[in-house]
Design an enzyme around this catalytic site. Structure first.
Site, PDB file in Angstrom:
ATOM      1  N   GLU A 104      26.672  22.884  71.844  1.00  0.00           N
ATOM      2  CA  GLU A 104      25.450  23.111  71.127  1.00  0.00           C
ATOM      3  C   GLU A 104      25.410  22.911  69.521  1.00  0.00           C
ATOM      4  OE1 GLU A 104      21.615  26.087  71.494  1.00  0.00           O
ATOM      5  OE2 GLU A 104      23.190  26.536  72.678  1.00  0.00           O
ATOM      6  N   ARG A 107      38.384  30.690  83.263  1.00  0.00           N
ATOM      7  CA  ARG A 107      37.706  31.106  84.405  1.00  0.00           C
ATOM      8  C   ARG A 107      38.281  29.951  85.740  1.00  0.00           C
ATOM      9  NH1 ARG A 107      34.231  32.808  80.980  1.00  0.00           N
ATOM     10  NH2 ARG A 107      34.066  35.176  80.627  1.00  0.00           N
TER      11      ARG A 107
END
Length: 175
Positions: free
Chosen positions: A95, A58
């Site tokens: 993560e 994006r």
């Protein structure tokens, strides 16, 4: 117009407990898209930004629009293996695990003023990697811009600790 209203929330994506902030609805709304680009650009007009570095994917959409508005060039920061020429890369923490991004070795020149652009800043790992790549090639990262900040995850503060100012347009608590 409140830009937050044009960003769709998708609960439990990509995993239970996560609320995904989807800017494709903002991109599909001509007024919201234009306003977001104008707001990202405004503080940097006249600052002689040479290049916009957009983070896949994006960040390519937003970065291209910002580059056009600032009369700057555009450099893609891509996932490993997507660029056709000699690259430099950096591994960064996710993560759960790691990932790698890269740019062409000749993407920026020493001293070149670069603005980093992406849609969202969460933990900041990807943006930190992009800053590392750009500064490693000698560029001056003037700032990093994002439409969405998830401040509870600390990414914007992580980038500021690198000495790079951060501009965000909308903040959502939590993740």
């Amino acid at each position: 117009m409140n830009l937050a209203d044009s960003i769709r929330a998708i609960p439990d994506y990509p995993k239970p407990g996560i609320v995904f902030r989807d800017i494709t609805t903002l991109l599909g709304d001509a007024r919201a898209f234009r306003r977001a680009v104008d707001e990202l650009v405004q503080p940097f007009a006249g600052l002689k930004i040479a290049t916009i570095a957009g983070i896949e994917a994006r960040g390519f959409i937003l970065g291209g629009a910002v580059a056009h508005q600032l009369s700057a060039g555009f450099v893609p920061v891509r996932k490993k293996g997507k660029l056709p020429r000699e690259t430099v890369s950096v591994t960064y923490a996710l993560e759960y695990g790691t990932d790698e991004i890269e740019i062409h070795k000749d993407a920026v020149a020493r001293g070149e003023r670069v603005l980093l652009v992406d849609d969202l800043i969460a933990t900041g790992g990807t943006a930190e990697g992009a800053v590392e790549l750009l500064t490693g090639l000698g560029a001056e990262v003037v700032a990093a811009c994002f439409i969405v900040d998830l401040p509870d995850l600390g990414g914007a503060d992580r980038i500021r600790r690198l000495g790079v100012p951060v501009r965000t347009l909308v903040s959502f608590p939590g993740h």
